[in-house]
Write a protein that holds these residues in place. Structure first.
Motif, PDB file in Angstrom:
ATOM      1  N   GLY A 133     -22.968  24.427  -6.840  1.00  0.00           N
ATOM      2  CA  GLY A 133     -24.302  24.145  -6.341  1.00  0.00           C
ATOM      3  C   GLY A 133     -24.381  22.896  -5.482  1.00  0.00           C
ATOM      4  N   GLN A 134     -23.225  22.299  -5.170  1.00  0.00           N
ATOM      5  CA  GLN A 134     -23.237  21.109  -4.338  1.00  0.00           C
ATOM      6  C   GLN A 134     -23.577  21.488  -2.901  1.00  0.00           C
ATOM      7  N   ASP A 135     -24.278  20.585  -2.226  1.00  0.00           N
ATOM      8  CA  ASP A 135     -24.731  20.881  -0.875  1.00  0.00           C
ATOM      9  C   ASP A 135     -23.875  20.186   0.185  1.00  0.00           C
ATOM     10  N   ARG A 136     -24.323  20.269   1.401  1.00  0.00           N
ATOM     11  CA  ARG A 136     -23.594  19.739   2.555  1.00  0.00           C
ATOM     12  C   ARG A 136     -23.370  18.221   2.436  1.00  0.00           C
ATOM     13  N   ASP A 137     -24.403  17.486   2.029  1.00  0.00           N
ATOM     14  CA  ASP A 137     -24.260  16.034   1.906  1.00  0.00           C
ATOM     15  C   ASP A 137     -23.261  15.653   0.818  1.00  0.00           C
ATOM     16  N   GLN A 138     -23.268  16.377  -0.275  1.00  0.00           N
ATOM     17  CA  GLN A 138     -22.305  16.105  -1.348  1.00  0.00           C
ATOM     18  C   GLN A 138     -20.886  16.426  -0.892  1.00  0.00           C
ATOM     19  N   LEU A 139     -20.731  17.480  -0.087  1.00  0.00           N
ATOM     20  CA  LEU A 139     -19.416  17.798   0.469  1.00  0.00           C
ATOM     21  C   LEU A 139     -18.946  16.670   1.379  1.00  0.00           C
ATOM     22  N   ARG A 140     -19.843  16.149   2.214  1.00  0.00           N
ATOM     23  CA  ARG A 140     -19.496  15.034   3.108  1.00  0.00           C
ATOM     24  C   ARG A 140     -19.001  13.832   2.288  1.00  0.00           C
ATOM     25  N   GLN A 141     -19.701  13.511   1.214  1.00  0.00           N
ATOM     26  CA  GLN A 141     -19.303  12.379   0.374  1.00  0.00           C
ATOM     27  C   GLN A 141     -17.926  12.618  -0.251  1.00  0.00           C
ATOM     28  N   TYR A 142     -17.698  13.832  -0.733  1.00  0.00           N
ATOM     29  CA  TYR A 142     -16.404  14.171  -1.317  1.00  0.00           C
ATOM     30  C   TYR A 142     -15.281  14.007  -0.292  1.00  0.00           C
ATOM     31  N   LEU A 143     -15.506  14.530   0.911  1.00  0.00           N
ATOM     32  CA  LEU A 143     -14.478  14.446   1.957  1.00  0.00           C
ATOM     33  C   LEU A 143     -14.183  12.993   2.326  1.00  0.00           C
ATOM     34  N   MET A 144     -15.214  12.174   2.418  1.00  0.00           N
ATOM     35  CA  MET A 144     -14.990  10.763   2.750  1.00  0.00           C
ATOM     36  C   MET A 144     -14.125  10.099   1.686  1.00  0.00           C
ATOM     37  N   GLY A 145     -14.411  10.374   0.434  1.00  0.00           N
ATOM     38  CA  GLY A 145     -13.610   9.805  -0.656  1.00  0.00           C
ATOM     39  C   GLY A 145     -12.183  10.327  -0.637  1.00  0.00           C
ATOM     40  N   TYR A 146     -12.030  11.626  -0.389  1.00  0.00           N
ATOM     41  CA  TYR A 146     -10.694  12.219  -0.346  1.00  0.00           C
ATOM     42  C   TYR A 146      -9.876  11.626   0.788  1.00  0.00           C
ATOM     43  N   PHE A 147     -10.493  11.446   1.947  1.00  0.00           N
ATOM     44  CA  PHE A 147      -9.778  10.889   3.095  1.00  0.00           C
ATOM     45  C   PHE A 147      -9.432   9.423   2.894  1.00  0.00           C
ATOM     46  N   ILE A 148     -10.262   8.689   2.166  1.00  0.00           N
ATOM     47  CA  ILE A 148      -9.936   7.291   1.850  1.00  0.00           C
ATOM     48  C   ILE A 148      -8.752   7.241   0.887  1.00  0.00           C
ATOM     49  N   ALA A 149      -8.764   8.112  -0.110  1.00  0.00           N
ATOM     50  CA  ALA A 149      -7.691   8.118  -1.117  1.00  0.00           C
ATOM     51  C   ALA A 149      -6.374   8.652  -0.569  1.00  0.00           C
ATOM     52  N   ASN A 150      -6.439   9.469   0.455  1.00  0.00           N
ATOM     53  CA  ASN A 150      -5.242  10.095   1.027  1.00  0.00           C
ATOM     54  C   ASN A 150      -5.139   9.699   2.495  1.00  0.00           C
ATOM     55  N   GLN A 151      -4.301   8.723   2.761  1.00  0.00           N
ATOM     56  CA  GLN A 151      -4.176   8.179   4.109  1.00  0.00           C
ATOM     57  C   GLN A 151      -3.414   9.101   5.058  1.00  0.00           C
ATOM     58  N   SER A 152      -2.738  10.083   4.519  1.00  0.00           N
ATOM     59  CA  SER A 152      -1.997  11.041   5.329  1.00  0.00           C
ATOM     60  C   SER A 152      -2.189  12.413   4.689  1.00  0.00           C
ATOM     61  N   ILE A 153      -2.638  13.368   5.490  1.00  0.00           N
ATOM     62  CA  ILE A 153      -2.925  14.698   4.961  1.00  0.00           C
ATOM     63  C   ILE A 153      -2.205  15.738   5.803  1.00  0.00           C
ATOM     64  N   HIS A 154      -1.526  16.628   5.117  1.00  0.00           N
ATOM     65  CA  HIS A 154      -0.876  17.755   5.784  1.00  0.00           C
ATOM     66  C   HIS A 154      -1.283  19.013   5.035  1.00  0.00           C
ATOM     67  N   LEU A 155      -1.711  20.022   5.776  1.00  0.00           N
ATOM     68  CA  LEU A 155      -2.164  21.270   5.172  1.00  0.00           C
ATOM     69  C   LEU A 155      -1.297  22.428   5.627  1.00  0.00           C
ATOM     70  N   LEU A 156      -1.061  23.318   4.722  1.00  0.00           N
ATOM     71  CA  LEU A 156      -0.434  24.608   5.022  1.00  0.00           C
ATOM     72  C   LEU A 156      -1.454  25.657   4.612  1.00  0.00           C
ATOM     73  N   THR A 157      -1.963  26.397   5.576  1.00  0.00           N
ATOM     74  CA  THR A 157      -2.985  27.390   5.262  1.00  0.00           C
ATOM     75  C   THR A 157      -2.452  28.795   5.490  1.00  0.00           C
TER      76      THR A 157
END
Length: 146
Positions: free
Chosen positions: A60-84
């Protein structure tokens, strides 16, 4: 003569219109690729361009909560690599897409003392996208179990 020219011009227009537009599946795949690049660049603004205003996740989280989560995740992870990997892509209507995908996320924890402190995770996701004008935006996301 003028009539033949108009018929020819109309045919050229119709052929070029058919050839220039991508299929909805191609558009969705392109949007997912762009989301992956924005996430790897740790660009919250670019990534949020692909999220609908009425976004909700399974909790039930909304767009603003997703933005906050992403900001925290990007701060905690200085380098991100994805395999999709897109496991399944359905188009139940011309403006809706259902995607099941697997994402392997490798990030470096923000611990300067230990440069080898990597965080790795593989998750399954189910996302629903909706076409808004010419853009595909995520309106629902659910993290699967692995």
């Amino acid at each position: 003569m003028l009539r033949r020219f108009s018929v020819l011009l109309t045919c050229v227009f119709l052929i070029s219109a058919c050839g220039s537009s991508d299929s909805p599946e191609t558009q969705v795949r392109r949007a997912i690729d762009a989301m992956e690049k924005a996430a790897e660049a740790r660009d919250v603004s670019d990534l949020m361009e692909f999220v609908a205003d009425d976004f909700r996740d399974q909790y039930g989280q909304d767009r603003d909560q997703l933005r906050q989560y992403l900001m925290g995740y990007f701060i905690a992870n200085q380098s991100i690599h994805l395999l999709t990997r897109i496991d399944e892509l359905e188009l139940p209507g011309p403006d809706e897409a259902l995607v099941r995908m697997t994402i392997g996320m490798v990030g470096r924890e923000a611990d300067a003392a230990n440069a080898w402190n990597l965080a790795a995770d593989v998750q399954d996701f189910e996302i629903t996208l909706r076409r808004e004008d010419d853009d595909w935006k995520v309106m629902y996301a659910k993290r699967g179990s692995r």
